[in-house]
Design a protein around this motif. Structure first.
Motif, mmCIF file in Angstrom:
data_model
loop_
_atom_site.group_PDB
_atom_site.id
_atom_site.type_symbol
_atom_site.label_atom_id
_atom_site.label_comp_id
_atom_site.label_asym_id
_atom_site.label_seq_id
_atom_site.Cartn_x
_atom_site.Cartn_y
_atom_site.Cartn_z
ATOM 1 N N SER A 43 0.828 -1.213 0.000
ATOM 2 C CA SER A 43 0.000 0.000 0.000
ATOM 3 C C SER A 43 0.864 1.266 0.000
ATOM 4 O O SER A 43 0.489 2.269 -0.615
ATOM 5 C CB SER A 43 -0.973 0.005 1.175
ATOM 6 N N LEU A 46 1.769 1.801 -3.554
ATOM 7 C CA LEU A 46 0.600 2.256 -4.309
ATOM 8 C C LEU A 46 0.279 3.721 -4.007
ATOM 9 O O LEU A 46 -0.043 4.499 -4.914
ATOM 10 C CB LEU A 46 -0.616 1.382 -4.004
ATOM 11 N N LEU A 47 0.388 4.085 -2.740
ATOM 12 C CA LEU A 47 0.128 5.472 -2.354
ATOM 13 C C LEU A 47 1.119 6.430 -3.014
ATOM 14 O O LEU A 47 0.741 7.525 -3.431
ATOM 15 C CB LEU A 47 0.167 5.623 -0.832
ATOM 16 N N ILE A 50 0.061 6.939 -6.617
ATOM 17 C CA ILE A 50 -1.087 7.858 -6.675
ATOM 18 C C ILE A 50 -0.639 9.292 -6.412
ATOM 19 O O ILE A 50 -1.105 10.230 -7.048
ATOM 20 C CB ILE A 50 -2.185 7.416 -5.681
ATOM 21 N N LEU A 65 -9.089 7.450 -4.357
ATOM 22 C CA LEU A 65 -8.161 6.360 -4.700
ATOM 23 C C LEU A 65 -7.362 5.922 -3.476
ATOM 24 O O LEU A 65 -7.198 4.730 -3.225
ATOM 25 C CB LEU A 65 -7.220 6.792 -5.829
ATOM 26 N N GLU A 66 -6.865 6.892 -2.723
ATOM 27 C CA GLU A 66 -6.085 6.560 -1.527
ATOM 28 C C GLU A 66 -6.926 5.792 -0.500
ATOM 29 O O GLU A 66 -6.454 4.831 0.098
ATOM 30 C CB GLU A 66 -5.520 7.847 -0.894
ATOM 31 N N ASN A 67 -8.166 6.212 -0.331
ATOM 32 C CA ASN A 67 -9.053 5.533 0.629
ATOM 33 C C ASN A 67 -9.401 4.116 0.190
ATOM 34 O O ASN A 67 -9.619 3.242 1.019
ATOM 35 C CB ASN A 67 -10.329 6.346 0.843
ATOM 36 N N ASN A 68 -9.469 3.897 -1.117
ATOM 37 C CA ASN A 68 -9.840 2.570 -1.622
ATOM 38 C C ASN A 68 -8.680 1.577 -1.605
ATOM 39 O O ASN A 68 -8.905 0.369 -1.760
ATOM 40 C CB ASN A 68 -10.422 2.672 -3.028
ATOM 41 N N ILE A 69 -7.492 2.026 -1.429
ATOM 42 C CA ILE A 69 -6.343 1.113 -1.412
ATOM 43 C C ILE A 69 -6.477 0.076 -0.303
ATOM 44 O O ILE A 69 -6.184 -1.099 -0.507
ATOM 45 C CB ILE A 69 -5.017 1.898 -1.312
ATOM 46 N N GLN A 70 -6.962 0.476 0.859
ATOM 47 C CA GLN A 70 -7.097 -0.469 1.973
ATOM 48 C C GLN A 70 -8.085 -1.591 1.657
ATOM 49 O O GLN A 70 -7.941 -2.705 2.148
ATOM 50 C CB GLN A 70 -7.493 0.263 3.255
ATOM 51 N N LEU A 72 -8.314 -3.135 -1.036
ATOM 52 C CA LEU A 72 -7.649 -4.130 -1.878
ATOM 53 C C LEU A 72 -7.212 -5.354 -1.077
ATOM 54 O O LEU A 72 -7.007 -6.421 -1.650
ATOM 55 C CB LEU A 72 -6.432 -3.516 -2.578
ATOM 56 N N ASN A 73 -7.055 -5.212 0.222
ATOM 57 C CA ASN A 73 -6.554 -6.302 1.049
ATOM 58 C C ASN A 73 -7.667 -7.198 1.591
ATOM 59 O O ASN A 73 -7.426 -8.031 2.447
ATOM 60 C CB ASN A 73 -5.713 -5.754 2.210
#
Length: 178
Positions: A43, A46-47, A50, A65-70, A72-73
């Motif tokens: 993450s 990925l951050l 972004i 986008l940043e909020n949705n990265i979590q 992904l797990n």
């Protein structure tokens, strides 16, 4: 939830049975794919990717986008449902997985009735009810058997045996004798 489904209008029953199944299977509890430390490595990368697009997209887009990265797990709802069925010891077949679309249509207000006859809709609801019964009976260890309400003869099946369209199987056998 179950009894509400039984007595609700036919086009809404699948969402109630689906909610009961999801409750028993505890599919609302998120399940992580990677351990927190492992995912933090990914993450972070990925951050930073972004972050490089700050000049291209507006702040709201970057923030979303940043909020949705979590997210992904976590396992998808479909994969989590399959995993929970397997843990319970219930195998589902293609037909039963197709019945979940009926649940999605019912829960999200999609029209699931226009391309079906009333008899087809009722049978599919009964199939989904049978799937719900299987989950409840198996979860509570109440029986090793269930009634298959999808098929006209209402056969009694082992709890681990998936629902099959016996009429379709019979038609295939009659049309393709061995």
């Amino acid at each position: 939830m179950y009894w509400h489904s039984v007595f609700s209008p036919i086009h809404t029953q699948a969402s109630g049975y689906g909610a009961a199944i999801e409750y028993v299977l505890n599919t609302k509890k998120d399940e992580k794919i990677l351990e927190k430390d492992e995912f933090n490595k990914i993450s972070t990368q990925l951050l930073s990717v972004i972050e490089g697009y700050k000049n291209v997209y507006n702040l709201d887009t970057i923030s979303n986008l940043e909020n949705n990265i979590q997210r992904l797990n976590f396992l998808s709802n479909t994969k989590l449902k399959k995993k929970r069925f397997k843990e319970l010891g219930i195998d589902t077949n293609t037909f039963e997985n197709k019945l979940w679309q009926l649940r999605h249509d019912s829960a999200h207000g999609n029209d699931s009735t226009s391309s079906k006859t009333f008899v087809q809709l009722v049978r599919e609801i009964h199939g989904f009810q049978s799937l719900c019964n299987r989950v409840i009976l198996k979860h509570l260890n109440l029986s090793n058997y269930y009634y298959d309400y999808y098929n006209y003869s209402f056969p009694i099946n082992e709890i681990t045996k998936s629902i099959e369209d016996l009429e379709e199987t019979q038609e295939l056998t009659e049309n393709n004798p061995q």
